[in-house]
Design a protein around this motif. Structure first.
Motif, mmCIF file in Angstrom:
data_model
loop_
_atom_site.group_PDB
_atom_site.id
_atom_site.type_symbol
_atom_site.label_atom_id
_atom_site.label_comp_id
_atom_site.label_asym_id
_atom_site.label_seq_id
_atom_site.Cartn_x
_atom_site.Cartn_y
_atom_site.Cartn_z
ATOM 1 N N MET A 136 14.752 41.019 -15.432
ATOM 2 C CA MET A 136 13.480 40.333 -15.237
ATOM 3 C C MET A 136 12.979 40.479 -13.803
ATOM 4 S SD MET A 136 12.462 36.308 -15.193
ATOM 5 C CE MET A 136 13.711 36.103 -13.965
ATOM 6 N N LEU A 137 13.847 40.185 -12.818
ATOM 7 C CA LEU A 137 13.413 40.271 -11.423
ATOM 8 C C LEU A 137 13.021 41.698 -11.044
ATOM 9 C CD1 LEU A 137 15.886 37.855 -9.601
ATOM 10 C CD2 LEU A 137 13.484 37.454 -10.221
ATOM 11 N N LEU A 138 13.828 42.682 -11.468
ATOM 12 C CA LEU A 138 13.473 44.075 -11.161
ATOM 13 C C LEU A 138 12.186 44.477 -11.873
ATOM 14 C CD1 LEU A 138 17.001 45.746 -11.103
ATOM 15 C CD2 LEU A 138 15.511 45.261 -9.145
ATOM 16 N N GLY A 139 11.999 44.008 -13.100
ATOM 17 C CA GLY A 139 10.762 44.286 -13.821
ATOM 18 C C GLY A 139 9.548 43.695 -13.121
ATOM 19 N N LEU A 140 9.668 42.450 -12.677
ATOM 20 C CA LEU A 140 8.559 41.797 -11.967
ATOM 21 C C LEU A 140 8.282 42.486 -10.626
ATOM 22 C CD1 LEU A 140 9.418 38.055 -12.714
ATOM 23 C CD2 LEU A 140 7.473 39.366 -13.636
#
Length: 196
Positions: free
Chosen positions: A180-184
């Motif tokens: 999630m964090l890398l995607g965001l």
């Protein structure tokens, strides 16, 4: 082989790419279901792998996910960009999604992959074979030694976390936080790039 994969990916629209990603996760969950029927003695043996009330979901799963992302961001700064090149697939997927959709998609990925790899496979064939299968399933990383080593280390790390905690929710949380964090971050970076 890598060029053929890149050509195939480029022929897909963003919507088709997302559809294929979601379909892949559904296939993994279906495989988990059928293997679970074969490998577990009963339903309760499978559901015993999940402990939702465990505080370690927050105290261990969340911080480990954040630490992996910080390590990854650091390595992106100190290593050449080609080391992190997955053929542009992550950029295509996450740049086209809204933030809420990134949260939904990355939770789906974390849940489906961890149920299969840690919950079903690792429980029955062990950490080493499961980690190797996990890395091979992430096919696009096979063509980049750096990404392949990273996915192997991540797989062993998540496998170790499961071995230590015996709670799939902790591992799902760590995996979810990483994706999630890398995607965001990818979405934000590409949105910023579009504005300049």
């Amino acid at each position: 082989m890598k060029n053929k994969q890149a050509e195939l990916i480029n022929q897909l629209s963003d919507k088709e790419l997302l559809y294929n990603l979601v379909l892949t996760q559904i296939i993994l969950l279906t495989i988990s279901f059928f293997l679970g029927i074969i490998l577990f003695k009963d339903y309760s043996a499978f559901f015993d792998l999940f402990h939702l009330g465990d505080i370690r979901i927050i105290t261990i799963g969340l911080p480990i996910g954040i630490l992996v992302v910080l390590y990854d961001l650091f390595m992106m700064k100190v290593t050449p960009a080609r080391f992190h090149d997955d053929g542009g697939i992550n950029e295509r997927i996450f740049s086209s999604l809204s933030s809420p959709m990134i949260i939904v998609v990355t939770f789906l990925i974390a849940f489906c992959e961890e149920v299969l790899f840690r919950g079903v496979l690792q429980t029955h064939i062990g950490l080493v074979w499961t980690s190797i299968i996990f890395a091979v399933v992430h096919y696009r990383y096979l063509f980049n030694w750096y990404l392949f080593v990273n996915v192997m280390m991540l797989s062993f790390g998540l496998g170790w976390l499961y071995e230590e905690t015996r709670n799939l929710w902790i591992v799902i949380t760590a995996h979810f936080v990483i994706d999630m964090l890398l995607g965001l971050i990818i979405r934000k970076k590409n949105r910023k790039g579009c504005l300049t």
